[in-house]
Design a protein around this motif. Structure first.
Motif, PDB file in Angstrom:
ATOM      1  N   GLU A 153      -7.260 -74.320  16.640  1.00 18.75           N
ATOM      2  CA  GLU A 153      -5.952 -73.721  16.901  1.00 18.75           C
ATOM      3  C   GLU A 153      -6.006 -72.713  18.032  1.00 18.75           C
ATOM      4  O   GLU A 153      -5.063 -72.568  18.799  1.00 18.75           O
ATOM      5  CB  GLU A 153      -5.441 -73.046  15.614  1.00 18.75           C
ATOM      6  CG  GLU A 153      -3.987 -72.617  15.656  1.00 18.75           C
ATOM      7  CD  GLU A 153      -3.026 -73.789  15.793  1.00 18.75           C
ATOM      8  OE1 GLU A 153      -1.974 -73.617  16.433  1.00 18.75           O
ATOM      9  OE2 GLU A 153      -3.337 -74.875  15.265  1.00 18.75           O
ATOM     10  N   GLY A 154      -7.162 -72.034  18.181  1.00 18.45           N
ATOM     11  CA  GLY A 154      -7.270 -70.987  19.179  1.00 18.45           C
ATOM     12  C   GLY A 154      -7.067 -71.467  20.604  1.00 18.45           C
ATOM     13  O   GLY A 154      -6.514 -70.752  21.432  1.00 18.45           O
ATOM     14  N   LEU A 192     -13.156 -79.806  20.559  1.00 17.68           N
ATOM     15  CA  LEU A 192     -13.392 -81.245  20.503  1.00 17.68           C
ATOM     16  C   LEU A 192     -13.962 -81.687  19.159  1.00 17.68           C
ATOM     17  O   LEU A 192     -13.746 -82.825  18.728  1.00 17.68           O
ATOM     18  CB  LEU A 192     -14.335 -81.659  21.632  1.00 17.68           C
ATOM     19  CG  LEU A 192     -13.802 -81.479  23.055  1.00 17.68           C
ATOM     20  CD1 LEU A 192     -14.862 -81.894  24.072  1.00 17.68           C
ATOM     21  CD2 LEU A 192     -12.523 -82.274  23.272  1.00 17.68           C
ATOM     22  N   ALA A 193     -14.676 -80.789  18.492  1.00 18.92           N
ATOM     23  CA  ALA A 193     -15.228 -81.117  17.180  1.00 18.92           C
ATOM     24  C   ALA A 193     -14.137 -81.483  16.189  1.00 18.92           C
ATOM     25  O   ALA A 193     -14.332 -82.320  15.300  1.00 18.92           O
ATOM     26  CB  ALA A 193     -16.044 -79.935  16.649  1.00 18.92           C
ATOM     27  N   GLU A 194     -12.967 -80.876  16.344  1.00 15.51           N
ATOM     28  CA  GLU A 194     -11.852 -81.102  15.417  1.00 15.51           C
ATOM     29  C   GLU A 194     -10.775 -82.001  15.998  1.00 15.51           C
ATOM     30  O   GLU A 194      -9.759 -82.248  15.348  1.00 15.51           O
ATOM     31  CB  GLU A 194     -11.224 -79.755  15.029  1.00 15.51           C
ATOM     32  CG  GLU A 194     -12.211 -78.748  14.441  1.00 15.51           C
ATOM     33  CD  GLU A 194     -12.906 -79.275  13.203  1.00 15.51           C
ATOM     34  OE1 GLU A 194     -12.239 -79.997  12.423  1.00 15.51           O
ATOM     35  OE2 GLU A 194     -14.103 -78.987  13.014  1.00 15.51           O
ATOM     36  N   ASP A 195     -10.981 -82.492  17.222  1.00 13.70           N
ATOM     37  CA  ASP A 195      -9.982 -83.336  17.877  1.00 13.70           C
ATOM     38  C   ASP A 195     -10.153 -84.782  17.427  1.00 13.70           C
ATOM     39  O   ASP A 195     -11.166 -85.423  17.745  1.00 13.70           O
ATOM     40  CB  ASP A 195     -10.129 -83.222  19.399  1.00 13.70           C
ATOM     41  CG  ASP A 195      -9.125 -84.079  20.139  1.00 13.70           C
ATOM     42  OD1 ASP A 195      -7.983 -84.205  19.637  1.00 13.70           O
ATOM     43  OD2 ASP A 195      -9.474 -84.631  21.200  1.00 13.70           O
ATOM     44  N   SER A 219     -25.347 -78.075  16.629  1.00 11.44           N
ATOM     45  CA  SER A 219     -26.089 -78.582  15.482  1.00 11.44           C
ATOM     46  C   SER A 219     -25.140 -79.146  14.437  1.00 11.44           C
ATOM     47  O   SER A 219     -25.441 -80.158  13.787  1.00 11.44           O
ATOM     48  CB  SER A 219     -26.953 -77.474  14.877  1.00 11.44           C
ATOM     49  OG  SER A 219     -27.930 -77.049  15.801  1.00 11.44           O
ATOM     50  N   ARG A 220     -23.991 -78.512  14.279  1.00  8.94           N
ATOM     51  CA  ARG A 220     -22.983 -79.012  13.334  1.00  8.94           C
ATOM     52  C   ARG A 220     -22.240 -80.214  13.924  1.00  8.94           C
ATOM     53  O   ARG A 220     -22.016 -81.209  13.250  1.00  8.94           O
ATOM     54  CB  ARG A 220     -21.977 -77.905  12.989  1.00  8.94           C
ATOM     55  CG  ARG A 220     -22.529 -76.818  12.094  1.00  8.94           C
ATOM     56  CD  ARG A 220     -21.434 -75.862  11.651  1.00  8.94           C
ATOM     57  NE  ARG A 220     -21.031 -74.956  12.713  1.00  8.94           N
ATOM     58  CZ  ARG A 220     -19.881 -75.027  13.364  1.00  8.94           C
ATOM     59  NH1 ARG A 220     -19.014 -75.986  13.094  1.00  8.94           N
ATOM     60  NH2 ARG A 220     -19.584 -74.144  14.311  1.00  8.94           N
ATOM     61  N   LEU A 221     -21.888 -80.105  15.182  1.00 11.42           N
ATOM     62  CA  LEU A 221     -21.071 -81.132  15.826  1.00 11.42           C
ATOM     63  C   LEU A 221     -21.826 -82.449  15.990  1.00 11.42           C
ATOM     64  O   LEU A 221     -21.275 -83.533  15.735  1.00 11.42           O
ATOM     65  CB  LEU A 221     -20.599 -80.622  17.191  1.00 11.42           C
ATOM     66  CG  LEU A 221     -19.958 -81.623  18.156  1.00 11.42           C
ATOM     67  CD1 LEU A 221     -18.713 -82.242  17.547  1.00 11.42           C
ATOM     68  CD2 LEU A 221     -19.620 -80.928  19.467  1.00 11.42           C
ATOM     69  N   SER A 222     -23.082 -82.388  16.424  1.00 16.96           N
ATOM     70  CA  SER A 222     -23.819 -83.603  16.775  1.00 16.96           C
ATOM     71  C   SER A 222     -24.117 -84.490  15.577  1.00 16.96           C
ATOM     72  O   SER A 222     -24.469 -85.659  15.750  1.00 16.96           O
ATOM     73  CB  SER A 222     -25.133 -83.238  17.483  1.00 16.96           C
ATOM     74  OG  SER A 222     -25.933 -82.419  16.645  1.00 16.96           O
ATOM     75  N   SER A 223     -23.968 -83.975  14.364  1.00 14.67           N
ATOM     76  CA  SER A 223     -24.157 -84.811  13.182  1.00 14.67           C
ATOM     77  C   SER A 223     -22.928 -85.686  12.920  1.00 14.67           C
ATOM     78  O   SER A 223     -22.999 -86.645  12.155  1.00 14.67           O
ATOM     79  CB  SER A 223     -24.430 -83.935  11.944  1.00 14.67           C
ATOM     80  OG  SER A 223     -23.305 -83.115  11.651  1.00 14.67           O
ATOM     81  N   ARG A 224     -21.807 -85.361  13.569  1.00 15.68           N
ATOM     82  CA  ARG A 224     -20.561 -86.113  13.368  1.00 15.68           C
ATOM     83  C   ARG A 224     -20.133 -86.884  14.607  1.00 15.68           C
ATOM     84  O   ARG A 224     -19.531 -87.943  14.500  1.00 15.68           O
ATOM     85  CB  ARG A 224     -19.426 -85.159  12.957  1.00 15.68           C
ATOM     86  CG  ARG A 224     -19.669 -84.466  11.631  1.00 15.68           C
ATOM     87  CD  ARG A 224     -18.452 -83.688  11.194  1.00 15.68           C
ATOM     88  NE  ARG A 224     -18.227 -82.513  12.018  1.00 15.68           N
ATOM     89  CZ  ARG A 224     -17.066 -82.206  12.585  1.00 15.68           C
ATOM     90  NH1 ARG A 224     -16.029 -83.018  12.455  1.00 15.68           N
ATOM     91  NH2 ARG A 224     -16.936 -81.123  13.308  1.00 15.68           N
ATOM     92  N   LYS A 225     -20.422 -86.333  15.791  1.00 10.84           N
ATOM     93  CA  LYS A 225     -20.038 -86.981  17.044  1.00 10.84           C
ATOM     94  C   LYS A 225     -21.226 -86.886  18.006  1.00 10.84           C
ATOM     95  O   LYS A 225     -21.767 -85.798  18.209  1.00 10.84           O
ATOM     96  CB  LYS A 225     -18.818 -86.285  17.661  1.00 10.84           C
ATOM     97  CG  LYS A 225     -17.577 -86.292  16.771  1.00 10.84           C
ATOM     98  CD  LYS A 225     -16.396 -85.601  17.441  1.00 10.84           C
ATOM     99  CE  LYS A 225     -15.185 -85.588  16.511  1.00 10.84           C
ATOM    100  NZ  LYS A 225     -13.988 -85.001  17.160  1.00 10.84           N
TER     101      LYS A 225
END
Length: 277
Positions: free
Chosen positions: A2-3, A203-206, A230-236
């Motif tokens: 949102e930011g 982008l993590a939440e897009d 580290s959090r993002l790369s496990s999903r995308k």
């Protein structure tokens, strides 16, 4: 997410330094926005015109009828600070500074960039750039191209963050040949305020972004970068091209965006720890 939503998915946009002159940066931006069929409101600011390509034009920032979500500054470096002041007083909180002549240009430029960030901070304003190529978001409900790339972006699901505008243009040209599309593109330029990590968090939440490419001449705030990636790369999946790894690369990156390079072995090990390809 949102930011930075008003920055990366703005519903209204003001182009400071829009122009009708063929070949000018101000004309290129207006043409790009129109050709992509942007879904939001567009305002042009130029004291010598009342409309540009059918877009209402106002003589100054102070006379804009609304507070735009995003402003893009295309003016010469000596007019950027006064524009930031006017936009801040109006209530604009997200700005892309295309103008060059800041940290990448030497001592005077570094001083100018420090003043820019100080003034933006006074208003709680977030800045992409300076020395940026712009950004785009191909989501169908937005369809925004606020860049001066000669190649119109192709819609897709890859997020692309580039510290180099020239490399961004080259990749966009190649992507058309290869049939590759992008969701969001941001040219971070000098990264005086907003950097890779800020965009990565968005982008993590897009939902429209399924993979991410980074072109980096520097890695800022490594601890936060590692935590987010580290959090993002496990999903995308995230792919990084890290420049400025050699003496020649360091010299080029420093003169280009004022970036500081890092040893190639250290950079590779760090990116692996972050889960980045």
């Amino acid at each position: 997410m949102e930011g930075l939503k008003k920055l990366l998915a703005p519903r209204s946009l003001a182009v400071i330094g829009a122009s009708r002159k063929n070949g000018s940066l101000g004309k290129m931006f207006i043409d790009a926005i129109r050709q992509m069929n942007y879904r939001g409101k567009i305002y042009a600011v130029n004291p010598k015109a009342t409309e540009i390509n059918g877009i209402p034009c106002f003589p100054s920032v102070e006379q804009l009828p609304d507070i735009p979500d995003l402003a893009v500054i295309l003016l010469p470096k000596d007019f950027v600070l006064s524009s930031i002041e006017a936009l801040g007083r109006l209530g604009v909180r997200h700005v892309v500074v295309i103008s060059a002549g800041f940290r990448e240009s030497g001592v005077d430029g570094r001083r100018r960039e420090a003043l820019l960030i100080q003034k933006a901070g006074h208003f709680g304003m977030r800045i992409v750039g300076p020395n940026s190529m712009g950004l785009f978001n191909t989501a169908p409900e937005l369809s925004l191209n606020a860049t001066f790339s000669p190649t119109p972006p192709q819609p897709g699901h890859i997020g692309f963050i580039s510290q180099s505008g020239a490399l961004g243009v080259a990749v966009l040209e190649l992507s058309v040949e290869r049939g590759i599309g992008f969701s969001v593109f941001v040219s971070t330029g000098n990264k005086a305020d907003i950097g890779d990590v800020d965009i990565l968090e968005y982008l993590a939440e897009d939902d429209n972004t399924r993979a991410i490419i980074l072109y980096q001449e520097s890695i800022d705030n490594p601890a936060r970068f590692r935590e987010v990636c580290s959090r993002l790369s496990s999903r995308k999946p995230v792919l990084s091209l890290k420049a400025g790894r050699s003496a020649a690369g360091l010299k080029a990156a420093s003169s280009h965006t004022g970036a500081l390079a890092s040893d190639d072995v250290v950079a590779d090990a760090f990116l692996r720890q972050c889960g980045i390809l």
